[in-house]
Write an enzyme that holds these catalytic residues in place. Structure first.
Site, short mmCIF file in Angstrom:
data_model
loop_
_atom_site.label_atom_id
_atom_site.label_comp_id
_atom_site.label_asym_id
_atom_site.label_seq_id
_atom_site.Cartn_x
_atom_site.Cartn_y
_atom_site.Cartn_z
N ASN A 63 6.68 42.43 -75.43
CA ASN A 63 7.33 41.23 -75.97
C ASN A 63 6.59 40.58 -77.13
O ASN A 63 7.22 39.94 -77.99
CB ASN A 63 7.46 40.18 -74.86
N HIS A 76 21.03 49.51 -78.35
CA HIS A 76 20.28 49.78 -79.57
C HIS A 76 21.19 50.15 -80.74
O HIS A 76 20.70 50.46 -81.82
CB HIS A 76 19.27 50.90 -79.34
N ARG A 95 18.51 41.51 -76.55
CA ARG A 95 17.21 42.02 -76.11
C ARG A 95 16.47 41.00 -75.25
O ARG A 95 15.82 41.36 -74.26
CB ARG A 95 16.37 42.40 -77.34
N HIS A 97 15.09 41.79 -71.48
CA HIS A 97 13.68 41.65 -71.13
C HIS A 97 13.47 40.58 -70.07
O HIS A 97 12.45 40.59 -69.37
CB HIS A 97 12.85 41.36 -72.38
#
Length: 337
Positions: free
Chosen positions: A112, A211, A63, A67
């Site tokens: 975040n 995911h 992740r 990001h």
């Protein structure tokens, strides 16, 4: 403050794309073969240890990389010929930068804040590499390799990570807020966000399959379990005890893939077929829209999912990265030199 995007005439867009292609051509699989031959082994063993100690860390590192890549570099990091260009440069380790008096970084941005993890693992890798080969391996490359190794350690596919990225010298909270798709995104939102990065609908669905590992906070799925109608009733009820409708317990966690949250496989897509997507943005992939067929294919064919995920990760990692004279090799991933 984020710099306004200016739409370029076609010939300048072509030049910008050419510039990005030239930059990407500087990436190579054996970039550190002579300058830091122990780099990949150092990253792999550190990631393996981190995931062994905390299975959630694999998803956190993946992740963290997503990001980072979804937020483009700041204007001063772009090639001087195109300081106002609209082509995207990501995967530059901007997400790792702490706030400074001159910019507010991405760590505190809405998508975040309080949820990104794994910074200390990247710090540990960087410390080791600075001892072995100082000033050589970029934080951006560490992130890219760590994400790949984390997926592999959780049973997922491997892929070739081309290396030679350099690190951004600034970061932008506003771009993180605008570029990163949120948990309540619908299908059109998701398609637009990925298209902006040069990624197709197939890339989007495959990358969303990340995911299959990890967990989400109550604040990210609360609206879905109380307001959405396209969710399995028993599944929704099972989540409500730890995520009250009136608020509170925002940080309580639930697995994004209830079947195998710590193993990288295609069961995430099987969950979507039975309306057990944890986030609204998860279920949006299978809700009567254009991506339904792809979700069904991935749910029935783990090899296809793994192959498409790996291909999308390669594509994501090579889109307009900083190379050559642009950016820098940070000594500390949390701060510019």
């Amino acid at each position: 403050m984020a710099r306004a995007s200016i739409r370029l005439p076609p010939f300048l867009l072509l030049l910008a794309a050419t510039c990005a292609a030239v930059a990407n051509a500087q990436l190579s699989e054996d970039y550190y073969g002579s300058s830091c031959p122990a780099a990949l082994l150092t990253i792999r063993t550190t990631v393996a240890t981190a995931v062994l100690l905390d299975r959630r860390m694999g998803a956190s590192l993946l992740r963290l990389y997503f990001h980072d890549c979804f937020v483009q570099a700041s204007p001063q990091d772009l090639p001087l010929l195109f300081p106002w260009s609209s082509f995207n440069i990501g995967c530059d380790a901007s997400v790792l930068l702490d706030d400074t008096p001159s910019f507010t970084g991405e760590k505190g941005a809405g998508p975040n804040a309080g949820s990104l993890r794994g910074f200390e693992v990247i710090d540990r890798i960087k410390l080791l590499l600075e001892l072995i080969c100082p000033g050589t391996v970029s934080c951006a490359d560490i992130l890219a390799v760590a994400a790949r190794d984390a997926v592999v350690h959780l049973g997922g596919p491997s892929w070739t990570v081309l290396l030679g990225r350099r690190d951004a010298t600034s970061a932008s909270a506003s771009l993180a807020n605008s570029d990163l798709p949120g948990p309540n995104s619908n299908l059109n939102d998701l398609l637009a966000a990925f298209s902006k990065k040069g990624l197709s609908s197939t890339d989007m669905v495959a990358l969303s399959g990340g995911h299959t590992i990890g967990r989400a906070q109550c604040q990210s799925y609360r609206n879905r379990i109380y307001a959405d109608t396209d969710i399995d009733g028993t599944f929704a009820a099972s989540l409500r005890g730890d995520c009250p409708q009136g608020g509170g317990n925002d940080g309580n966690l639930a697995p994004l893939d209830a079947s195998s949250p710590d193993y990288f496989d295609n069961s995430y897509f099987s969950g979507l077929l039975t309306h057990m997507g944890l986030l609204h943005s998860d279920q949006a992939l299978y809700d009567g829209g254009s991506t339904d067929g792809l979700v069904r294919s991935y749910a029935s064919n783990n090899d296809q999912f793994g192959s498409d995920f790996a291909a999308a990760m390669v594509k994501l990692g090579n889109l307009g990265v900083l190379t050559g004279a642009y950016g820098e090799i940070r000594v500390n991933c949390r701060a510019v030199n």
